[in-house]
Design a protein around this motif. Structure first.
Motif, PDB file in Angstrom:
ATOM      1  N   GLY A  37     -11.796  59.372  19.180  1.00  0.00           N
ATOM      2  CA  GLY A  37     -11.093  59.009  17.963  1.00  0.00           C
ATOM      3  C   GLY A  37      -9.637  58.686  18.218  1.00  0.00           C
ATOM      4  O   GLY A  37      -9.077  58.985  19.277  1.00  0.00           O
ATOM      5  N   GLU A  38      -9.015  58.093  17.216  1.00  0.00           N
ATOM      6  CA  GLU A  38      -7.602  57.700  17.275  1.00  0.00           C
ATOM      7  C   GLU A  38      -6.722  58.942  17.207  1.00  0.00           C
ATOM      8  O   GLU A  38      -6.980  59.869  16.448  1.00  0.00           O
ATOM      9  N   MET A  39      -5.650  58.949  18.020  1.00  0.00           N
ATOM     10  CA  MET A  39      -4.712  60.068  18.037  1.00  0.00           C
ATOM     11  C   MET A  39      -3.319  59.674  17.565  1.00  0.00           C
ATOM     12  O   MET A  39      -2.540  60.534  17.173  1.00  0.00           O
ATOM     13  N   ASN A  40      -2.999  58.382  17.586  1.00  0.00           N
ATOM     14  CA  ASN A  40      -1.662  57.922  17.225  1.00  0.00           C
ATOM     15  C   ASN A  40      -1.465  58.036  15.716  1.00  0.00           C
ATOM     16  O   ASN A  40      -2.181  57.400  14.929  1.00  0.00           O
ATOM     17  N   LEU A  41      -0.485  58.831  15.299  1.00  0.00           N
ATOM     18  CA  LEU A  41      -0.271  59.098  13.877  1.00  0.00           C
ATOM     19  C   LEU A  41       0.002  57.830  13.080  1.00  0.00           C
ATOM     20  O   LEU A  41      -0.556  57.640  11.992  1.00  0.00           O
ATOM     21  N   SER A  42       0.820  56.938  13.598  1.00  0.00           N
ATOM     22  CA  SER A  42       1.124  55.700  12.880  1.00  0.00           C
ATOM     23  C   SER A  42      -0.129  54.861  12.662  1.00  0.00           C
ATOM     24  O   SER A  42      -0.359  54.340  11.569  1.00  0.00           O
ATOM     25  N   VAL A  43      -0.945  54.753  13.694  1.00  0.00           N
ATOM     26  CA  VAL A  43      -2.188  53.984  13.587  1.00  0.00           C
ATOM     27  C   VAL A  43      -3.133  54.656  12.591  1.00  0.00           C
ATOM     28  O   VAL A  43      -3.761  53.985  11.763  1.00  0.00           O
ATOM     29  N   LEU A  44      -3.229  55.955  12.651  1.00  0.00           N
ATOM     30  CA  LEU A  44      -4.094  56.686  11.718  1.00  0.00           C
ATOM     31  C   LEU A  44      -3.684  56.431  10.273  1.00  0.00           C
ATOM     32  O   LEU A  44      -4.521  56.147   9.419  1.00  0.00           O
ATOM     33  N   LEU A  45      -2.397  56.543  10.000  1.00  0.00           N
ATOM     34  CA  LEU A  45      -1.916  56.355   8.624  1.00  0.00           C
ATOM     35  C   LEU A  45      -2.113  54.916   8.156  1.00  0.00           C
ATOM     36  O   LEU A  45      -2.532  54.682   7.022  1.00  0.00           O
ATOM     37  N   MET A  46      -1.827  53.950   9.026  1.00  0.00           N
ATOM     38  CA  MET A  46      -1.972  52.539   8.651  1.00  0.00           C
ATOM     39  C   MET A  46      -3.423  52.164   8.394  1.00  0.00           C
ATOM     40  O   MET A  46      -3.713  51.305   7.571  1.00  0.00           O
ATOM     41  N   SER A  47      -4.346  52.787   9.108  1.00  0.00           N
ATOM     42  CA  SER A  47      -5.739  52.361   9.043  1.00  0.00           C
ATOM     43  C   SER A  47      -6.670  53.415   8.452  1.00  0.00           C
ATOM     44  O   SER A  47      -7.874  53.383   8.697  1.00  0.00           O
ATOM     45  N   MET A  48      -6.144  54.316   7.633  1.00  0.00           N
ATOM     46  CA  MET A  48      -6.983  55.402   7.105  1.00  0.00           C
ATOM     47  C   MET A  48      -8.100  54.915   6.188  1.00  0.00           C
ATOM     48  O   MET A  48      -9.146  55.532   6.123  1.00  0.00           O
ATOM     49  N   PHE A  65     -15.484  68.285  -7.674  1.00  0.00           N
ATOM     50  CA  PHE A  65     -14.552  67.440  -6.947  1.00  0.00           C
ATOM     51  C   PHE A  65     -15.160  66.081  -6.666  1.00  0.00           C
ATOM     52  O   PHE A  65     -16.365  65.924  -6.635  1.00  0.00           O
ATOM     53  N   ARG A  66     -14.285  65.122  -6.395  1.00  0.00           N
ATOM     54  CA  ARG A  66     -14.705  63.842  -5.826  1.00  0.00           C
ATOM     55  C   ARG A  66     -14.298  63.864  -4.366  1.00  0.00           C
ATOM     56  O   ARG A  66     -13.268  64.430  -3.996  1.00  0.00           O
ATOM     57  N   MET A  67     -15.106  63.249  -3.534  1.00  0.00           N
ATOM     58  CA  MET A  67     -14.817  63.208  -2.103  1.00  0.00           C
ATOM     59  C   MET A  67     -14.213  61.862  -1.738  1.00  0.00           C
ATOM     60  O   MET A  67     -14.743  60.814  -2.095  1.00  0.00           O
ATOM     61  N   ILE A  68     -13.105  61.922  -1.014  1.00  0.00           N
ATOM     62  CA  ILE A  68     -12.483  60.732  -0.442  1.00  0.00           C
ATOM     63  C   ILE A  68     -12.658  60.842   1.070  1.00  0.00           C
ATOM     64  O   ILE A  68     -12.214  61.810   1.688  1.00  0.00           O
ATOM     65  N   THR A  69     -13.315  59.849   1.644  1.00  0.00           N
ATOM     66  CA  THR A  69     -13.480  59.796   3.092  1.00  0.00           C
ATOM     67  C   THR A  69     -12.405  58.892   3.668  1.00  0.00           C
ATOM     68  O   THR A  69     -12.204  57.780   3.182  1.00  0.00           O
ATOM     69  N   LEU A  70     -11.695  59.395   4.663  1.00  0.00           N
ATOM     70  CA  LEU A  70     -10.718  58.576   5.382  1.00  0.00           C
ATOM     71  C   LEU A  70     -11.494  57.893   6.499  1.00  0.00           C
ATOM     72  O   LEU A  70     -11.915  58.529   7.464  1.00  0.00           O
ATOM     73  N   ALA A  71     -11.716  56.590   6.354  1.00  0.00           N
ATOM     74  CA  ALA A  71     -12.678  55.867   7.182  1.00  0.00           C
ATOM     75  C   ALA A  71     -12.228  55.648   8.626  1.00  0.00           C
ATOM     76  O   ALA A  71     -13.034  55.269   9.466  1.00  0.00           O
ATOM     77  N   VAL A  72     -10.970  55.876   8.935  1.00  0.00           N
ATOM     78  CA  VAL A  72     -10.528  55.740  10.320  1.00  0.00           C
ATOM     79  C   VAL A  72     -11.201  56.832  11.161  1.00  0.00           C
ATOM     80  O   VAL A  72     -11.383  57.961  10.699  1.00  0.00           O
ATOM     81  N   HIS A  73     -11.608  56.472  12.386  1.00  0.00           N
ATOM     82  CA  HIS A  73     -12.208  57.453  13.293  1.00  0.00           C
ATOM     83  C   HIS A  73     -11.073  58.239  13.935  1.00  0.00           C
ATOM     84  O   HIS A  73     -10.498  57.817  14.944  1.00  0.00           O
ATOM     85  N   SER A  74     -10.765  59.376  13.341  1.00  0.00           N
ATOM     86  CA  SER A  74      -9.657  60.199  13.830  1.00  0.00           C
ATOM     87  C   SER A  74     -10.153  61.182  14.884  1.00  0.00           C
ATOM     88  O   SER A  74     -11.262  61.702  14.795  1.00  0.00           O
ATOM     89  N   SER A  75      -9.305  61.417  15.871  1.00  0.00           N
ATOM     90  CA  SER A  75      -9.613  62.408  16.891  1.00  0.00           C
ATOM     91  C   SER A  75      -9.495  63.802  16.292  1.00  0.00           C
ATOM     92  O   SER A  75      -8.624  64.070  15.462  1.00  0.00           O
ATOM     93  N   LEU A  76     -10.344  64.696  16.743  1.00  0.00           N
ATOM     94  CA  LEU A  76     -10.227  66.088  16.323  1.00  0.00           C
ATOM     95  C   LEU A  76      -8.955  66.730  16.877  1.00  0.00           C
ATOM     96  O   LEU A  76      -8.554  67.799  16.427  1.00  0.00           O
TER      97      LEU A  76
END
Length: 135
Positions: free
Chosen positions: A3-14, A69-80
């Motif tokens: 998964g993605e680890m770069n915070l900027s990339v994660l936020l831009m592509s969530m 609740f409603r579930m929002i999935t952040l579609a970016v493949h984030s690293s654990l």
């Protein structure tokens, strides 16, 4: 694939996706086997097991719950192992007085938002993503 680890990339592509179903958190010591199979999440604690189910599944299994609740999935493949992603997301929601329960799975992070705040949460997340593009 890691998964993605770069915070900027994660936020831009969530790419937040608001799921249509309503979800509930139930706790039980003896969950019906059907509920265990249908749960999108099952976590065992000393006090009992927590199940996250659709409201319809919980009602069918006669499991009680306090809120929906409603579930929002952040579609970016984030690293654990990504640092700061959920802190940035939940911090922005908190700044807008929106409560959130998070679940991280292998590919994505999932946010459980009170039903009446879900649309607003989506706006906040898209704004956070757009603002990250500009930085």
């Amino acid at each position: 694939m890691e998964g993605e680890m770069n915070l900027s990339v994660l936020l831009m592509s969530m790419q937040p996706i608001l799921r249509a179903e309503e979800f509930v958190f139930c706790t039980t010591r003896n969950a019906p086997s059907t509920a265990l199979r249908e749960a999108i999440c099952w976590f065992r604690e000393e006090e009992g097991s927590t199940l996250i189910l659709t409201r319809a599944q919980a009602d069918a299994a006669q499991l009680s719950y306090a809120s929906a609740f409603r579930m929002i999935t952040l579609a970016v493949h984030s690293s654990l192992e990504a640092v700061g992603f959920l802190a940035a997301v939940t911090g922005k929601l908190a700044a807008n007085s929106i409560s959130v329960n998070t679940v991280s799975a292998y590919y994505h992070d999932h946010l459980f938002i009170p039903i009446d705040r879900a649309a607003e949460a989506m706006e906040v997340l898209w704004e956070l993503s757009r603002n990250s593009l500009q930085e």
